[in-house]
Design a protein around this motif. Structure first.
Motif, short mmCIF file in Angstrom:
data_model
loop_
_atom_site.label_atom_id
_atom_site.label_comp_id
_atom_site.label_asym_id
_atom_site.label_seq_id
_atom_site.Cartn_x
_atom_site.Cartn_y
_atom_site.Cartn_z
N HIS A 204 0.81 -1.25 -0.15
CA HIS A 204 0.06 0.06 -0.03
C HIS A 204 0.91 1.23 -0.05
O HIS A 204 0.44 2.26 0.36
CB HIS A 204 -0.77 -0.22 1.14
CG HIS A 204 -1.97 -1.03 1.00
ND1 HIS A 204 -2.32 -1.99 1.91
CD2 HIS A 204 -2.40 -1.65 -0.35
CE1 HIS A 204 -3.25 -2.70 1.61
NE2 HIS A 204 -3.32 -2.62 0.35
N GLU A 205 2.20 1.17 -0.38
CA GLU A 205 3.20 2.30 -0.46
C GLU A 205 2.73 2.77 -1.91
O GLU A 205 3.40 2.27 -2.86
CB GLU A 205 4.62 1.94 -0.33
CG GLU A 205 4.99 1.21 1.03
CD GLU A 205 4.94 2.40 2.03
OE1 GLU A 205 5.00 3.56 1.52
OE2 GLU A 205 4.61 2.15 3.30
N MET A 206 1.99 3.77 -2.05
CA MET A 206 1.48 4.46 -3.27
C MET A 206 2.66 4.91 -4.02
O MET A 206 2.59 5.04 -5.21
CB MET A 206 0.37 5.11 -3.16
CG MET A 206 -0.78 4.17 -2.48
SD MET A 206 -1.22 2.55 -3.27
CE MET A 206 -1.76 3.17 -5.08
N GLY A 207 3.56 5.48 -3.13
CA GLY A 207 4.92 6.25 -3.93
C GLY A 207 5.58 5.17 -4.74
O GLY A 207 6.12 5.56 -5.77
N ARG A 241 -15.24 1.62 -6.55
CA ARG A 241 -14.47 0.93 -5.59
C ARG A 241 -13.12 1.20 -5.68
O ARG A 241 -12.32 1.29 -4.35
CB ARG A 241 -14.72 -0.48 -5.78
CG ARG A 241 -15.98 -1.21 -5.31
CD ARG A 241 -15.80 -2.64 -5.31
NE ARG A 241 -16.17 -3.61 -6.44
CZ ARG A 241 -15.95 -4.71 -6.60
NH1 ARG A 241 -15.73 -5.55 -5.72
NH2 ARG A 241 -16.20 -5.16 -7.88
N THR A 242 -12.43 1.41 -6.70
CA THR A 242 -10.98 1.79 -6.70
C THR A 242 -10.89 3.25 -6.08
O THR A 242 -9.85 3.50 -5.40
CB THR A 242 -10.47 2.01 -7.90
OG1 THR A 242 -10.87 0.71 -8.75
CG2 THR A 242 -9.02 1.79 -8.04
N ARG A 243 -11.75 4.01 -6.43
CA ARG A 243 -11.85 5.64 -5.83
C ARG A 243 -11.90 5.42 -4.18
O ARG A 243 -11.06 6.06 -3.74
CB ARG A 243 -12.69 6.46 -6.56
CG ARG A 243 -12.49 7.03 -7.84
CD ARG A 243 -13.58 8.04 -8.13
NE ARG A 243 -14.91 7.42 -8.79
CZ ARG A 243 -15.03 7.04 -9.95
NH1 ARG A 243 -14.17 7.04 -10.76
NH2 ARG A 243 -16.28 6.40 -10.21
N SER A 244 -12.91 4.84 -3.92
CA SER A 244 -13.10 4.82 -2.38
C SER A 244 -11.73 4.18 -1.62
O SER A 244 -11.22 4.66 -0.60
CB SER A 244 -14.17 4.27 -2.17
OG SER A 244 -14.15 2.90 -2.29
N LYS A 248 -8.47 6.17 0.74
CA LYS A 248 -8.19 5.59 2.17
C LYS A 248 -6.52 5.61 2.27
O LYS A 248 -5.92 5.83 3.22
CB LYS A 248 -8.63 4.56 2.52
CG LYS A 248 -10.40 4.57 2.91
CD LYS A 248 -10.94 3.34 3.04
CE LYS A 248 -12.31 3.23 2.75
NZ LYS A 248 -12.90 1.84 2.56
N VAL A 249 -6.04 5.25 1.33
CA VAL A 249 -4.69 4.89 1.15
C VAL A 249 -3.75 5.89 0.58
O VAL A 249 -2.48 6.10 0.99
CB VAL A 249 -4.19 3.80 0.61
CG1 VAL A 249 -4.73 2.34 1.30
CG2 VAL A 249 -4.39 3.54 -0.93
N LEU A 250 -4.02 6.88 0.11
CA LEU A 250 -3.34 7.89 -0.47
C LEU A 250 -3.14 9.16 0.48
O LEU A 250 -3.91 9.49 1.27
CB LEU A 250 -3.92 8.60 -1.97
CG LEU A 250 -3.76 7.63 -3.12
CD1 LEU A 250 -4.37 8.17 -3.98
CD2 LEU A 250 -2.07 7.51 -3.42
#
Ligand code: ADP
Ligand code: MG
Length: 250
Positions: A204-207, A241-244, A248-250
């Protein structure tokens, strides 16, 4: 390097993977995100022969996982053959599971010596080189209990690399780490990607996903809801679903 076509996996009556399609080319990094329970770990475990799929087809390095093809017939692999296949895949878990009574270098050389029968001197030399690459040249003689979580995870990565895998699977490798230790582990993974390793990374490390990933898969409820280039998916998710989840993780 990896191809899934309609992969299904159930535990008893619970269907956990409900038809997964995806493809990872050699040298690519695929990042997988999704809520807890969506089937991410199960998917990695199927790739690594730790779970058997119930339907669909799954290939790793051009071969069907769990089967050997002879003419047009498929034969299930024996345990020994499965063990041989598993050696070609490196896996890094959230929990590092190092042998506590062995030093870092002993942990890294264990499988090459015990499983592959490499001479100890050669295995040790290779282990020291790998530990140096992950930034632990000065920790080769340390025991896991003397190392931080981030250092232990880098030993675990070196240990997986010691078997010279064709594919590396990472299952939330930084989730159990204190925030200040995450960066060092991600830096090692980033270098590995730059060196051309094929990787599937649940994170969940979006960077990391945005900068290192060639593709990003969002899973929910046992299906791939959305996949594409990380920048596209993150900047412009197509599904609610992707948006929500991203919110939460960004
Ligand atoms: P994620 O990694 O996305 O959090 P998992 O793949 O670990 O999801 O789990 C997906 C679902 O499968 C969960 O509901 C989990 O309880 C179930 N599950 C995973 N492994 C098993 C198992 N060995 N037996 C029964 N259910 C399992
Ligand atoms: Mg998981």
């Amino acid at each position: 390097m990896v191809k899934a076509e309609g992969v299904h996996k159930s535990f008893g009556r619970t269907e956990v993977l409900k038809g997964i399609d995806l493809e990872v080319r050699p040298g690519e990094v695929m990042c997988v995100i999704g809520p807890s329970g969506s089937g991410k770990s199960t998917l990695l475990r199927c790739m690594n022969h730790l779970e058997k799929i119930n339907a669909g087809r799954l290939w790793v390095d051009g071969e069907l996982v769990g089967y050997r093809q002879k003419g047009d017939k498929l034969y299930e692999l024996h345990d020994k053959e499965v063990a041989r296949k598993r050696r070609e895949i490196g896996m890094v878990f959230q929990r590092f599971n190092l042998f506590p009574h062995m030093t870092a270098v002993e942990n890294v050389m264990e499988a090459p010596v015990q499983v592959k029968g490499e001479p100890r001197a050669q295995a040790r030399e290779n282990a020291v080189r790998l530990l140096t690459e992950v930034g632990l040249a000065d920790k080769t003689a340390s025991y896991p209990g003397q190392l931080s979580g981030g250092q232990q995870q880098r030993v675990a990565i070196a240990r997986a690399l010691a078997m010279r895998p064709k594919l590396m699977l990472f299952d939330e490798p930084t989730s159990a780490l204190d925030p200040e230790l995450v960066g060092d582990v991600l830096a090692v993974m980033r270098q590995l990607a730059a060196d051309g390793m094929t990787m599937v990374v649940v994170t969940h490390e979006m960077g990391f996903a945005r900068e290192v990933g060639d593709s990003l898969v969002f899973m929910d409820g046992g299906v791939v809801v959305e996949q594409g280039s990380p920048r596209e998916v993150i900047a412009n998710p197509q599904h609610e679903r992707t948006r929500s989840f991203l919110a939460k993780v960004l």
